[in-house]
Design a protein around this motif. Structure first.
Motif, PDB file in Angstrom:
ATOM      1  N   ASP A 340      20.959  54.646  62.154  1.00 19.83           N
ATOM      2  CA  ASP A 340      21.289  56.022  61.771  1.00 19.83           C
ATOM      3  C   ASP A 340      21.971  56.116  60.414  1.00 19.83           C
ATOM      4  N   ARG A 341      22.126  54.946  59.714  1.00 21.68           N
ATOM      5  CA  ARG A 341      22.820  54.933  58.429  1.00 21.68           C
ATOM      6  C   ARG A 341      22.540  53.609  57.731  1.00 21.68           C
ATOM      7  N   PRO A 342      22.756  53.539  56.410  1.00 19.66           N
ATOM      8  CA  PRO A 342      22.704  52.241  55.735  1.00 19.66           C
ATOM      9  C   PRO A 342      23.838  51.343  56.231  1.00 19.66           C
ATOM     10  N   VAL A 343      23.552  50.055  56.377  1.00 16.55           N
ATOM     11  CA  VAL A 343      24.529  49.102  56.908  1.00 16.55           C
ATOM     12  C   VAL A 343      24.846  48.078  55.826  1.00 16.55           C
ATOM     13  N   LYS A 344      26.125  47.903  55.518  1.00 19.25           N
ATOM     14  CA  LYS A 344      26.538  46.932  54.519  1.00 19.25           C
ATOM     15  C   LYS A 344      26.369  45.514  55.048  1.00 19.25           C
ATOM     16  N   LEU A 345      25.995  44.602  54.157  1.00 24.58           N
ATOM     17  CA  LEU A 345      25.849  43.204  54.566  1.00 24.58           C
ATOM     18  C   LEU A 345      27.177  42.626  55.027  1.00 24.58           C
ATOM     19  N   SER A 346      28.282  43.148  54.497  1.00 22.13           N
ATOM     20  CA  SER A 346      29.598  42.661  54.925  1.00 22.13           C
ATOM     21  C   SER A 346      29.872  42.986  56.384  1.00 22.13           C
ATOM     22  N   GLU A 347      29.179  43.984  56.949  1.00 23.79           N
ATOM     23  CA  GLU A 347      29.332  44.295  58.366  1.00 23.79           C
ATOM     24  C   GLU A 347      28.551  43.334  59.252  1.00 23.79           C
ATOM     25  N   LEU A 348      27.585  42.635  58.672  1.00 18.66           N
ATOM     26  CA  LEU A 348      26.688  41.803  59.460  1.00 18.66           C
ATOM     27  C   LEU A 348      27.106  40.346  59.506  1.00 18.66           C
ATOM     28  N   ILE A 349      27.978  39.918  58.607  1.00 23.27           N
ATOM     29  CA  ILE A 349      28.356  38.510  58.593  1.00 23.27           C
ATOM     30  C   ILE A 349      29.447  38.249  59.632  1.00 23.27           C
ATOM     31  N   ARG A 350      29.570  36.991  60.034  1.00 22.39           N
ATOM     32  CA  ARG A 350      30.599  36.597  60.985  1.00 22.39           C
ATOM     33  C   ARG A 350      31.985  36.660  60.333  1.00 22.39           C
ATOM     34  N   LYS A 351      33.017  36.644  61.153  1.00 27.06           N
ATOM     35  CA  LYS A 351      34.379  36.714  60.638  1.00 27.06           C
ATOM     36  C   LYS A 351      34.731  35.484  59.808  1.00 27.06           C
ATOM     37  N   ASP A 352      34.111  34.335  60.124  1.00 26.35           N
ATOM     38  CA  ASP A 352      34.424  33.121  59.376  1.00 26.35           C
ATOM     39  C   ASP A 352      33.537  32.942  58.151  1.00 26.35           C
ATOM     40  N   GLN A 353      32.700  33.948  57.847  1.00 24.14           N
ATOM     41  CA  GLN A 353      31.830  33.879  56.680  1.00 24.14           C
ATOM     42  C   GLN A 353      32.413  34.674  55.514  1.00 24.14           C
ATOM     43  N   SER A 354      31.900  34.382  54.328  1.00 21.88           N
ATOM     44  CA  SER A 354      32.298  35.103  53.122  1.00 21.88           C
ATOM     45  C   SER A 354      31.057  35.347  52.280  1.00 21.88           C
ATOM     46  N   LEU A 355      31.083  36.414  51.491  1.00 22.87           N
ATOM     47  CA  LEU A 355      29.985  36.723  50.579  1.00 22.87           C
ATOM     48  C   LEU A 355      30.172  36.046  49.226  1.00 22.87           C
ATOM     49  N   THR A 356      31.154  35.156  49.124  1.00 18.93           N
ATOM     50  CA  THR A 356      31.432  34.427  47.893  1.00 18.93           C
ATOM     51  C   THR A 356      31.221  32.938  48.123  1.00 18.93           C
ATOM     52  N   VAL A 357      30.550  32.263  47.163  1.00 16.99           N
ATOM     53  CA  VAL A 357      30.348  30.816  47.231  1.00 16.99           C
ATOM     54  C   VAL A 357      30.943  30.195  45.976  1.00 16.99           C
ATOM     55  N   THR A 358      31.292  28.916  46.072  1.00 15.27           N
ATOM     56  CA  THR A 358      31.911  28.217  44.940  1.00 15.27           C
ATOM     57  C   THR A 358      31.062  27.030  44.524  1.00 15.27           C
TER      58      THR A 358
END
Length: 759
Positions: A340-358
Motif C-alpha cells: 500500500d506504499r513504497p517501502v524503504k530498504l532500511s525497513e527490510l534489513i535485519r537488525k544486525d545488518q547495515s547499509l554501509t560497507v567498509t
C-alpha cells in the motif's frame, strides 16, 4: 560461578554409575499419576551429539577468500542449556591451483584464540581436508570463527587475479560437538526452551503427544503452537513428531482435556485453560509442557497465551480465563512486504545488518524480503526500485572501472557507475565539474518478484594501476546505500490463476491470504496416523515461517462431513488436507468431485466429460496433462506429493491435499520441501515426488481466476489471455454477420429491380 557449576556437573558425571547403565525407559516408569507426586526417577545429564556446518552458519556457498581479501569468517551460536565436553572441526578447503603452488598457509582463530595453521594446497586434489581437535572450553553460546591467509605480502598487489588466487572454505565444513544437557528447571519463563533454543543454528525436532482418541480441538491447538515454533525456527527449520497415548522420551508438549490420560500421565483437573511444565518421568532433566483445556475455545486460549510469552520467573503453572483472539485481515502477514506504499530498504534489513560497507573487499549487501505470490501487473507495467548510493571519494579509485552491481534472486539487474554516463557529463567531469551519479531508478519486471526474494548490492571498487599496495587493504573507506532507497509495489493487484502448487510450496498460498488461517480448514481422515498428524504440523510450521503469523484461528475437521457445522465450515473456507492412500473412504469422498480418483491404493485422473472439455475449449485451455499424469501415477509404487483442485463445496475456494503412497513416503515430504531444487519443480495442480525421478508436475484440471479484479478489468484480462480464441470467435461472428448482410442486401436488390413482385 557459572564455570564452577559446570565443573561440578562434569566431575559428578564421571562418578555417576547410571551414566554407564541401561537407560531408563518411559514404559518402565508407567503408570504415573499427575499432579500427585511420584517417586523420583534416576536423574543424569544426558549426552548430546550435534553437528553444525558452515552452511548452517549462514554461509550456504561457503567462505571465499580471493584477491586482496585475506581474511574472512563467520559467527555461530550454540544452545545455552548444553555444555560442550568434546569438539572437533572438520575443515574442507578448496584451493585454486595457482594458490596451491605458493606454499601459503591459513591461520584459524576461534573467539580470538588461535586454533592452529593449515597448509593450502594438496598434490593430488584441489580439496584439502583437515580434522582439528578443539578445546571445549573455547566454545561458548556466541562464537566467532575466522580465517587468515598468511601469504599476504605476496598477494596484496594481485589486483587482477581475483579468480586465480582463491581459497574456499566449503559449506560442508563443520563442527562435531559432544556435550551434556543441563536441567534448566520446570519454568514457563524459559519457553520455547528446552523444546527449541533460539541460539541453536541446526534444525529442531519437537514431539507432541495426544490422548488415546484424537480430537479436532487438540489438533487445532497443536497446529497453532507448531506454526509459532516455525516462526521462531525461521531459516533453521523445525519438524514434528506426533505421539498417540505415548509420552516423549525427551522433551515434549502434551495437549489434552482435564483428567485425560496420555501415556499413563493424567492431565490436571481444571475448569480454566491451563499451562504447566513438569519433569519427564523418564528423566527429570527433560521437561513436558502440558496444554490443557476443556474445549476448543479453552485449548485455543491456552495455546495463544503460550505463544505470547512474558511469563514471570519461576512460573511452573498458569491458569487463565478464556480469551477472544483477534482475526487477521487479508494480506496482513508480518513478513510480507506492504503493497500500500513504497517501502524503504532500511525497513527490510535485519537488525544486525547495515547499509554501509567498509573497505574494497566486503560481502554483498543482501536485502531479503517476502511478498504475496499472487501480485499482478498488466503487460508493460513494472515495479519501481529507487537506489541511492555513494562511493568513496578517494583519488586512487578508478572511477571508470568501479560499479555498484545489482542482482535480484541471482538475476543480474544493472551495473551502476560512479559517474553519470554521456558525452556532456564526461566532458563536464574532465573540466572539474561534479558528475557523480548517486541515484538510479530501476524498473523491475513483475515476473522477477517471487514469494521469497533477495536483492544483492555489491560495491565493486577497482584501484588505479599506479595506486600503492597499502590502499588495497584500506578498511577506512566507506560505501553506502542511502536510507531513502525504496521499492514500490503499491501499483500491483492481488490476482492469479488457481490452482497453482508453486504458490503453496513457496508461501502456503492461498491459505496465507488470511495469515491466521481464519478462512482455512485443516482436514484429516477420521482416524489419522501419527505420520499424517506430524505432516499437518509440519505444514503449519511452514505457513508460520512464510508469514510470521501463527495460525491463531485455524479449524481442524476429521473426516469428510456430510451435515452440520463442519460442513458449513467447508462451504466458507479453503481446505488443506493430509492423507495417505490407505485412507480409502476419506480419499474417495474428498476426490469425488475433483479431476482425480483414488482406487486400489492408486491415484488416477478422471476422464473429463464432453461438457467439461467444451468449457475448457471455450476458456482457451487447450492443453492438459491428464493422460500423462494418469500414466505416471499408475507406474509408480512408492511416491509422495500434492494435488490441488477447486473446492467441491465452494467454487471460489481451493483444496490442496498432501498425499503419500504410505506413511514412510509421506514422512519424507518435510525433507523434500527443504530442497530448493524440488521446490522449484513443484507447479501445476499435481506434483509427485519419487526417490528415483525427483519431482514431476502436471496440470490436470482447469484453472480459475482468483483475487481482486473488477469485472470490467476481468473482460480486458480475458481478452489479453485468450487472443487466439477471440480471433477465431471474431472470424466466426464476422462471417455470420457478412452472410446475413449479404442475404439482406440481395433481397433488397431483388425488390428494387422487380418492383411488381413486391406489390
Amino acid at each position: 560461578m557459572k564455570r564452577l557449576t559446570t565443573l561440578t556437573l562434569l566431575a559428578a558425571s564421571l562418578f555417576a554409575l547410571p551414566l554407564h547403565s541401561e537407560e531408563t525407559t518411559v514404559a518402565s516408569l508407567l503408570p504415573v499419576e499427575m499432579p500427585a507426586p511420584a517417586a523420583p526417577a534416576a536423574s543424569f545429564a544426558p549426552t548430546s551429539v550435534n553437528t553444525i556446518s558452515v552452511a548452517q552458519m549462514g554461509q550456504p556457498q561457503g567462505i571465499v577468500l580471493s584477491g586482496g581479501q585475506l581474511q574472512g569468517g563467520t559467527r555461530f551460536t550454540l544452545p545455552v542449556d548444553q555444555v560442550v565436553t568434546n569438539a572437533q572441526l572438520l575443515l574442507n578447503l578448496k584451493v585454486s591451483p595457482a594458490m596451491a603452488t605458493r606454499n601459503a598457509t591459513m591461520q584459524l582463530m576461534l573467539n580470538g584464540q588461535p586454533l592452529g595453521t593449515v597448509p593450502l594446497g594438496a598434490e593430488e586434489s584441489d580439496v584439502s581436508r583437515f580434522q582439528l581437535d578443539i578445546p571445549s572450553a573455547l566454545l561458548v553460546s556466541s562464537n566467532s570463527l575466522s580465517f587468515k591467509i598468511n601469504d599476504g605480502d605476496a598477494m596484496q598487489c594481485q589486483r587482477d587475479l581475483t579468480d586465480k588466487y582463491r581459497v574456499t572454505v566449503l559449506p560442508d565444513s563443520r563442527f562435531e560437538l559432544e556435550g551434556q544437557q543441563l536441567d534448566i528447571g520446570a519454568d514457563l519463563s524459559h519457553f520455547p526452551r528446552p523444546f527449541f533454543d533460539s541460539m541453536q543454528m541446526t534444525p529442531a525436532t519437537i514431539a507432541f503427544a495426544f490422548g488415546p482418541s484424537l480430537s479436532s480441538d487438540t489438533l487445532s491447538a497443536a497446529a497453532l503452537i507448531s506454526s509459532w515454533l516455525g516462526i521462531q525456527a525461521d531459516y533453521r527449520g523445525v519438524s514434528f513428531a506426533a505421539l498417540n497415548d505415548t509420552l516423549p522420551e525427551k522433551n515434549g508438549i502434551l495437549i489434552g482435556h482435564p483428567g485425560e490420560k496420555i501415556g499413563g500421565m493424567t492431565l490436571p483437573q481444571t475448569t480454566q485453560p491451563m499451562l504447566q511444565i513438569v519433569d519427564n518421568p523418564a528423566n527429570p532433566v527433560y521437561k513436558l509442557l502440558l496444554v490443557v483445556g476443556k474445549d476448543e475455545a479453552a485449548l485455543r486460549t491456552a495455546a495463544w497465551r503460550l505463544t505470547r510469552g512474558n511469563f514471570a520467573l519461576q512460573t511452573g503453572s498458569l491458569s487463565l480465563p478464556v480469551q477472544k483472539i483477534p482475526v487477521s485481515k487479508p494480506y496482513d502477514a508480518p513478513r510480507w512486504i506492504p503493497t500500500d506504499r513504497p517501502v524503504k530498504l532500511s525497513e527490510l534489513i535485519r537488525k544486525d545488518q547495515s547499509l554501509t560497507v567498509t573497505g574494497i573487499w566486503h560481502p554483498p549487501l543482501r536485502v531479503a524480503f517476502r511478498a504475496a505470490p499472487d501480485l499482478f501487473l498488466w503487460d508493460g507495467e513494472t515495479i519501481p526500485l529507487h537506489i541511492g548510493y555513494r562511493f568513496p571519494t578517494e583519488n586512487w579509485i578508478d572511477e571508470n572501472k568501479s560499479w555498484l552491481s545489482m542482482t535480484l534472486n541471482d538475476t543480474f539487474l544493472h551495473n551502476l557507475p560512479v559517474n553519470k554516463q554521456g558525452a556532456l557529463e564526461t566532458l563536464w567531469h574532465k573540466v572539474g565539474g561534479d558528475a557523480r551519479q548517486e541515484k538510479f531508478d530501476m524498473p523491475l519486471e513483475p515476473y522477477m518478484i517471487y514469494g521469497d526474494n533477495q536483492l544483492s548490492l555489491y560495491f565493486n571498487i577497482t584501484a588505479k594501476e599506479n595506486a600503492p599496495c597499502s590502499v588495497l587493504l584500506n578498511n577506512n573507506i566507506k560505501s553506502r546505500i542511502d536510507e531513502d532507497s525504496w521499492i514500490d509495489l503499491s501499483h500491483t493487484r492481488h490476482f492469479a490463476l488457481m490452482p497453482n502448487l508453486s504458490y503453496f510450496v513457496g508461501a502456503s498460498f492461498p491459505f496465507t491470504r488470511m495469515a491466521d488461517y481464519s478462512e482455512t480448514v485443516l482436514l484429516l481422515p477420521e482416524h489419522p496416523t501419527e505420520t499424517q498428524v506430524a505432516t499437518l504440523l509440519d505444514m503449519a510450521a511452514r505457513s508460520g515461517n512464510a508469514t510470521g503469523a501463527a495460525l491463531y484461528n485455524n479449524r481442524v475437521v476429521m473426516g469428510v462431513p456430510t451435515a452440520g457445522g463442519n460442513l458449513e465450515l467447508l462451504r466458507t473456507r479453503d481446505v488443506l488436507a493430509v492423507s495417505g492412500m490407505a485412507q480409502h473412504e476419506f480419499n474417495q469422498a474428498l476426490l469425488s468431485s475433483s479431476p482425480f480418483t483414488s482406487h486400489d491404493n492408486t491415484l488416477g485422473v478422471r476422464e473429463p466429460t464432453t461438457w467439461q472439455k467444451l468449457q475448457r475449449w471455450l476458456a482457451g485451455d487447450w492443453t492438459s496433462d491428464g493422460v500423462d499424469a494418469d500414466r505416471y501415477f499408475s507406474s509408480n509404487e512408492a511416491w509422495r506429493g500434492f494435488v490441488s483442485f477447486r473446492s467441491p463445496w465452494n467454487s471460489d475456494r481451493l483444496v490442496v491435499m498432501a498425499l503419500g503412497s504410505n506413511d514412510d513416503q509421506l514422512s519424507r515430504l518435510h525433507e523434500d520441501l527443504t530442497s530448493a531444487r524440488i521446490n522449484a519443480g513443484i507447479r501445476g495442480d499435481a506434483a509427485i515426488i519419487t526417490n528415483e525421478n525427483g519431482v514431476r508436475s502436471f496440470r490436470v484440471g482447469s484453472q480459475f481466476p482468483s483475487g481482486q479484479m473488477p469485472m470490467q478489468m476481468m473482460i480486458v484480462w480475458y481478452a489479453n489471455q485468450h487472443s487466439a480464441l477471440l480471433a477465431i470467435l471474431g472470424l466466426i461472428i464476422s462471417s455470420l454477420t457478412g452472410l446475413a448482410l449479404y442475404a439482406f442486401l440481395k433481397k433488397r436488390a431483388h425488390k428494387r429491380l422487380n418492383p411488381e413482385t413486391g406489390k
